[in-house]
Design a protein around this motif. Structure first.
Motif, mmCIF file in Angstrom:
data_model
loop_
_atom_site.group_PDB
_atom_site.id
_atom_site.type_symbol
_atom_site.label_atom_id
_atom_site.label_comp_id
_atom_site.label_asym_id
_atom_site.label_seq_id
_atom_site.Cartn_x
_atom_site.Cartn_y
_atom_site.Cartn_z
ATOM 1 N N ALA A 1 99.474 37.955 64.850
ATOM 2 C CA ALA A 1 99.227 39.215 63.886
ATOM 3 C C ALA A 1 99.797 38.786 62.680
ATOM 4 O O ALA A 1 99.130 38.991 61.414
ATOM 5 C CB ALA A 1 99.664 40.383 64.387
ATOM 6 N N PHE B 1 97.801 36.021 60.759
ATOM 7 C CA PHE B 1 96.678 36.586 60.215
ATOM 8 C C PHE B 1 96.732 37.524 58.926
ATOM 9 O O PHE B 1 96.178 37.121 57.927
ATOM 10 C CB PHE B 1 95.769 37.261 61.536
ATOM 11 N N PHE B 2 97.629 38.542 59.224
ATOM 12 C CA PHE B 2 97.907 39.469 57.932
ATOM 13 C C PHE B 2 98.487 38.810 56.920
ATOM 14 O O PHE B 2 98.357 39.291 55.744
ATOM 15 C CB PHE B 2 99.017 40.635 58.698
ATOM 16 N N ALA C 1 98.832 48.212 51.543
ATOM 17 C CA ALA C 1 98.693 48.496 52.984
ATOM 18 C C ALA C 1 98.844 47.414 53.990
ATOM 19 O O ALA C 1 99.551 47.340 55.185
ATOM 20 C CB ALA C 1 97.372 49.094 53.064
ATOM 21 N N ALA D 1 101.382 46.805 56.759
ATOM 22 C CA ALA D 1 101.008 46.406 58.091
ATOM 23 C C ALA D 1 101.721 45.098 58.741
ATOM 24 O O ALA D 1 101.998 45.150 59.997
ATOM 25 C CB ALA D 1 99.422 46.153 58.243
ATOM 26 N N VAL E 1 104.945 45.463 60.732
ATOM 27 C CA VAL E 1 104.933 45.822 62.062
ATOM 28 C C VAL E 1 105.274 44.703 63.125
ATOM 29 O O VAL E 1 106.190 44.877 64.087
ATOM 30 C CB VAL E 1 103.609 46.750 62.405
ATOM 31 N N PRO F 1 91.974 40.943 64.470
ATOM 32 C CA PRO F 1 92.326 40.398 63.290
ATOM 33 C C PRO F 1 91.069 39.760 62.625
ATOM 34 O O PRO F 1 91.123 39.692 61.259
ATOM 35 C CB PRO F 1 93.449 39.129 63.747
ATOM 36 N N ILE F 2 90.122 39.251 63.256
ATOM 37 C CA ILE F 2 88.952 38.539 62.405
ATOM 38 C C ILE F 2 88.408 39.915 61.797
ATOM 39 O O ILE F 2 87.874 39.681 60.633
ATOM 40 C CB ILE F 2 88.023 37.971 63.621
ATOM 41 N N TRP G 1 89.390 42.718 61.238
ATOM 42 C CA TRP G 1 90.395 43.019 60.060
ATOM 43 C C TRP G 1 90.337 42.202 58.789
ATOM 44 O O TRP G 1 90.137 42.921 57.731
ATOM 45 C CB TRP G 1 92.041 42.996 60.595
ATOM 46 N N LEU H 1 89.010 43.641 54.874
ATOM 47 C CA LEU H 1 89.742 43.323 53.775
ATOM 48 C C LEU H 1 88.512 42.559 52.737
ATOM 49 O O LEU H 1 88.602 42.867 51.590
ATOM 50 C CB LEU H 1 91.072 42.417 53.831
ATOM 51 N N ILE I 1 97.011 46.497 66.883
ATOM 52 C CA ILE I 1 97.740 46.338 65.525
ATOM 53 C C ILE I 1 96.522 46.364 64.312
ATOM 54 O O ILE I 1 96.758 46.783 63.358
ATOM 55 C CB ILE I 1 98.678 45.012 65.551
ATOM 56 N N SER I 2 95.416 45.569 64.508
ATOM 57 C CA SER I 2 94.549 45.420 63.502
ATOM 58 C C SER I 2 93.717 46.672 63.222
ATOM 59 O O SER I 2 93.633 47.197 62.181
ATOM 60 C CB SER I 2 93.419 44.648 63.972
ATOM 61 N N ALA J 1 96.164 48.680 61.027
ATOM 62 C CA ALA J 1 96.172 47.880 59.538
ATOM 63 C C ALA J 1 94.896 48.624 58.740
ATOM 64 O O ALA J 1 94.620 48.845 57.717
ATOM 65 C CB ALA J 1 96.209 46.576 59.564
#
Lengths: 840, 114
Positions: free
Chosen positions: A301, A304-305, A329, A333, A336, B12-13, B15, B19, B92-93, B96
């Motif tokens: 995560a 990715f983020f 945001a 995230a 976390v 995640p993809i 997410w 974005l 988690i995604s 977010a």
């Protein structure tokens, strides 16, 4: 014992063979070594050297800032110092250090004999060392860059930064990034394909997970900054206005591209360090890691983020509020998963079977937790847009980034030095000196950087060479300077410890910390005697007698059945044995290639074009010589275990080289997508310079049609040559001819495209539109250059009976890259000729 | 392998897609002033809701998604690990993406806010 893959006792000759085959070259031939322990140690040593050198620059800067109105350094030299300090720490220390740990530790953790491309690793390391030293030396003759480690235009355009200083950054660092990508390819394929049998994804050491994500992030992040450096260097050299607002460019394009790399870069540095911590804490607590799956999730995560955060470095650039909120945001995230890791580490310490052992590595880990959590908290603060407006470009940010980077990477690195030193040193480092090192570094760091939060909130901006002595910043700066020197004293004690106790070589204490992972199995130059069958995440704890079994050769591949260097390739998810990979040994070729590549880029910097081209040719020649030796013929099936025979040659999607080529294509695609983003971005900024209204119209549709046809025909020729590959031992001039024709078709396709635009009178220096149009051909030409070499190389092997239906890896690689280049070319034609037509 | 990787990274993809869509749409629509800001605000919120729904759907019905992506049944030995990683990442995604949605709900779509 009957359940083990092999039976014993094994013949004594097996061990002798392994020692002979994997022996480290002696004397000056040590330079040709490719063993991971040798090149990994060299890599870490070089990275540490750059850490010390950049640290000395920091001390000079702190001395200058110790009091107000100081004249110890000139303004110009100060600018060079902070630029070289930041650049060296980020590009020459932090990323190479963690990549070096991957090269050194992963084969041991995975019980592989080595990573799958040892010469590629060695090439990357030598290119980095030579290029890095030359880059750093520019500080000694007033040629270092001055634009900050982020090199923002317009300050770094030729107009405001004349001379070659900025070019050293653009060409030197750009090429060192290429070496980082080479290392990343090695690590991805290594982690996915050289794990021991039984080590499924669910049983993989956390450090391997972290390195896998680290390498994947490099693949997607670094191309953005490589494109940015290309654009800026081209603008500086040829005047193509990508960043000049008056001609339709935009300086903010650089910031987007740079921070699309630069923010993930922070996590590229942090994640491997977090992986190291996740390996050490369970050992010190003598208990498995609490929340293994959560940590894996947190690593993925975070990786990715981190790609969705780049604009949080650009909050004050005038971007609309809602856009800022998206990135604010995302910044919230990402905290976390980072928090998940911290809680998991604390829980593991608390859950230990015995009290958490306080050793030097433990101290550095505790120091890391304290510092990194503080850095994380200030990270959340600067993710809040209104707060960032106030703190931006102040010393608060300097404090924040050092808390994150030094806490998040340097402290775990020092823990690593003490924890894993026994793998490469016959003596352990001193616990007593280590505690001094930690104490001085921890106190020094906090003394140096904590006051900077207050200095920043008091209004002191970053990157100032001096300040008036009446603003109340003096005492805080003096404290910071004292702290910096205390921290440096800690590093000095560590160097003393190295000199006294580090002795490169095998034969050190076996598993001194009672760790549960494979790197502490008995090791020698060939890694472990046999490759273990793994049934848990901590096999040394959970599989009684494993060390003895492995050392007696009772697991996989206890010998060298092909008579050369080799390792076991397993499937990516379930780690089932698939084939035995024949590996290359020591050679001068990768060293010459590295020196030639470094010389090519660095000589271009000082405009010595002819010598640079000669060095480039030398580098390509050395690469061809090196790769000519790689595609070895099959040795048939060999026995790797009592009931298991495996092939020694594989082609197609099972082959490790196919995987490496796919990763390379992902790198190229990332680079090209960054270009597409840049094209569309500049259009949104300056639609008035776009064709057809603002620039010469597009060439007739016949041009892109011919170009596309040539690409399609070339692809067809490659497919046809693949079907015509001869029987083993036969020569095939027709395959060579088809491949040469295909290469020519690709070159012709690019030539037609360029010719068409030149015919309309489009000038790349006249507007950002023209620059972007020709840049598409530059990028296509770059990949076509590689395709041409690979096609001719495969053709040469076809003529010399070294390419056939069975032994076809060289062809497969060339074909894969050709298909990718053709697809990219077709997409580029669609963009360049379709988009303006769509606009009307 | 590629299908399994995409399966793990479903959350995640999506997410990242969210974005890309909302940032790309909002910044370009606001730059050209093509639509009223209120419409832009709803256009930003819509992909968040749709993509969150897709993630939740994938988390609720993971086996068909796995089969669709890999063309094979979930491997029994690996399935608990793959499933838990996929679900946690998806969770988690979604969190977010909720953060994005809150921003889109609270702030004017095209204001500089300074």
């Amino acid at each position: 014992m009957n359940d083990l893959p092999n039976s014993g006792p094994r013949p004594a000759s097996e061990l002798e063979d392994l020692k002979r085959i994997w022996a480290t070259p002696g004397g000056f031939r040590l330079l040709t070594a490719v063993n991971n322990t040798v090149v990994g140690t060299l890599y870490i040593g070089a990275a540490f050297l750059f850490f010390v050198l950049a640290g000395i620059l920091a001390l000079l800067m702190r001395t200058q800032l110790a009091v107000g109105d100081n004249t110890f350094l000139s303004q110009d030299l100060y600018n060079q110092l902070f630029t070289t300090h930041g650049t060296t720490m980020m590009f020459l220390f932090a990323v190479p250090a963690v990549e070096a740990l991957g090269v050194m530790l992963l084969p041991q953790m995975l019980a592989a004999r080595d990573l799958p491309f040892p010469r590629l690793s060695a090439f990357a390391i030598w290119a980095y060392i030579i290029g890095g030293l030359v880059f750093f030396s520019t500080i000694f003759y007033d040629m270092a860059p001055k634009g900050g480690w982020f090199m923002y235009p317009p300050l770094t355009l030729k107009e405001y930064s004349p001379g070659d200083n900025a070019d050293f950054w653009l060409l030197g660092i750009g090429f060192i990034e290429i070496s980082a990508i080479a290392g990343a390819i090695e690590i991805i394929v290594g982690v996915l394909r050289t794990r021991p049998p039984g080590m499924t994804l669910a049983k993989m050491p956390i450090f391997a997970w972290a390195m896998l994500i680290f390498a994947a992030m490099i693949v997607f992040a670094f191309p953005a900054v490589i494109l940015a450096t290309m654009l800026l260097e081209i603008e500086r050299t040829f005047g193509w206005p990508f960043f000049t607002a008056a001609l339709g460019g935009d300086a903010l394009l650089w910031q987007h591209l740079f921070w699309f790399f630069g923010h993930p870069e922070v996590y590229i540095i942090f994640l491997p360090a977090a992986g190291l911590v996740s390996m050490m804490i369970p050992t010190m607590a003598q208990t498995p890691l609490v929340g293994y799956r959560l940590i894996v999730v947190a690593l993925i995560a975070t990786g990715f983020f981190s790609f969705g955060l780049w604009v949080h470095h650009m909050f004050t650039t005038g971007i609309p509020g809602l856009s800022l909120a998206f990135f604010s945001a995302a910044s919230m995230a990402v905290s976390v998963p980072s928090g998940i890791q911290v809680f998991s580490w604390i829980a593991t310490m608390a859950a230990g079977r015995q009290r958490f052992r306080i050793t030097v590595p433990s101290l550095f880990i505790l120091g890391f937790l304290f510092i990194f959590v503080l850095g994380g908290l200030t990270g959340v603060m600067v993710a809040v847009v209104p707060f960032d407006f106030q703190a931006h470009d102040s010393y608060f940010i300097v404090a924040h980034l050092h808390y994150v980077l030094v806490g998040g990477m340097v402290f775990p690195l020092f823990a690593t030095f003490y924890y894993w030193a026994p793998l490469v040193s016959s003596r352990m480092l001193s616990e007593r000196l280590g505690k001094w090192t930690f104490g001085l570094m921890f106190i020094g760091f906090n003394t140096a950087f904590f006051p900077m939060h207050i200095t920043g909130l008091s209004g002191m901006p970053r990157r100032v060479w001096t300040y008036p002595g009446n603003l109340g910043w003096d005492i805080l700066n003096t404290i910071s300077t004292v702290g910096a020197f205390i921290m440096a004293a800690g590093v000095l004690v560590f160097i003393l410890d190295l000199v006294r106790n580090f002795r490169f070589g095998q034969g050190g204490v076996q598993n001194p910390w009672n760790a549960g992972t494979l790197e502490f199995l008995p090791n020698d130059v060939y890694s472990t005697r046999s490759i273990p069958h793994v049934t848990s995440r901590e096999p040394v704890w959970d599989q009684p007698g494993l060390a003895e079994q492995v050392d007696q050769g009772l697991h996989y591949l206890p010998n060298a059945p092909t008579g050369g260097r080799e390792t076991l390739i397993t499937s990516a998810i379930e780690a089932k044995p698939q084939y035995v990979l024949q590996m290359p040994g020591p050679s001068w070729s990768h060293l010459i290639a590295a020196a030639g590549t470094a010389a090519f880029f660095l000589l271009l910097t000082v405009k010595q074009v002819n010598i640079a081209i000669a060095c480039g040719v030398l580098a390509i020649g050395a690469c061809l010589f090196w790769t000519w030796q790689l595609d070895r013929p099959s040795q048939g099936e060999v026995q790797v275990a009592r009931n298991l025979r495996l092939p020694t040659y594989i082609t197609g999607p099972l082959s490790h080289s196919w995987w490496a080529m796919v990763v390379l294509m992902l790198v190229s695609a990332s680079l090209y997508l960054s270009y597409v983003f840049a094209y569309l971005y500049l259009w949104t900024v300056s639609p008035e310079v776009w064709a057809p209204a603002g620039s010469p119209g597009l060439p007739g549709i016949a041009y892109p049609a011919i170009s596309a046809t040539l690409l399609v025909v070339g692809t067809g020729l490659v497919i046809a040559s693949g079907k015509m590959l001869p029987q083993p031992g036969r020569q095939s001039p027709s395959v060579a001819a088809l491949l040469a024709l295909a290469a020519a078709a690709m070159v012709a396709a690019i030539a037609v495209e360029v010719w068409g635009h030149l015919g309309t009178g489009l000038d790349p220096a006249a507007s950002s539109y023209g620059a972007m149009v020709f840049m598409a051909s530059v990028l296509e030409g770059q990949i076509a250059f590689a395709v041409v070499i690979m096609c001719l190389f495969a053709g040469a092997r076809a003529v010399t009976r070294q390419l056939d239906r069975d032994r076809r890896v060289t062809f497969d690689n060339a074909a894969l890259l050709y298909y990718y280049a053709a697809a990219q070319g077709l997409f580029g034609l669609l963009l360049i000729h379709g988009f303006p037509r769509l606009l009307g | 392998m590629i299908g399994t990787l995409i399966f793990i990274l479903t959350g995640p993809i999506l997410w990242a897609a969210d974005l890309t869509i909302i940032y790309g749409a909002q910044s370009s629509l606001c730059a050209f002033g093509a639509l009223p800001p209120q419409i832009v605000g709803w256009l930003v919120l819509a992909p968040c809701v749709i993509l969150m729904g897709l993630v939740l759907l994938a988390l609720a019905k993971p086996s068909p998604v796995f089969r669709g992506l890999t063309g094979a049944s979930p491997p029994p030995e690996q399935w608990p690990f793959l499933l838990s990683i996929t679900r946690l990442l998806g969770g988690i995604s979604v969190l977010a993406m909720v953060y994005f949605s809150i921003a889109a709900l609270l702030l004017p779509a095209c204001g500089q806010l300074r």
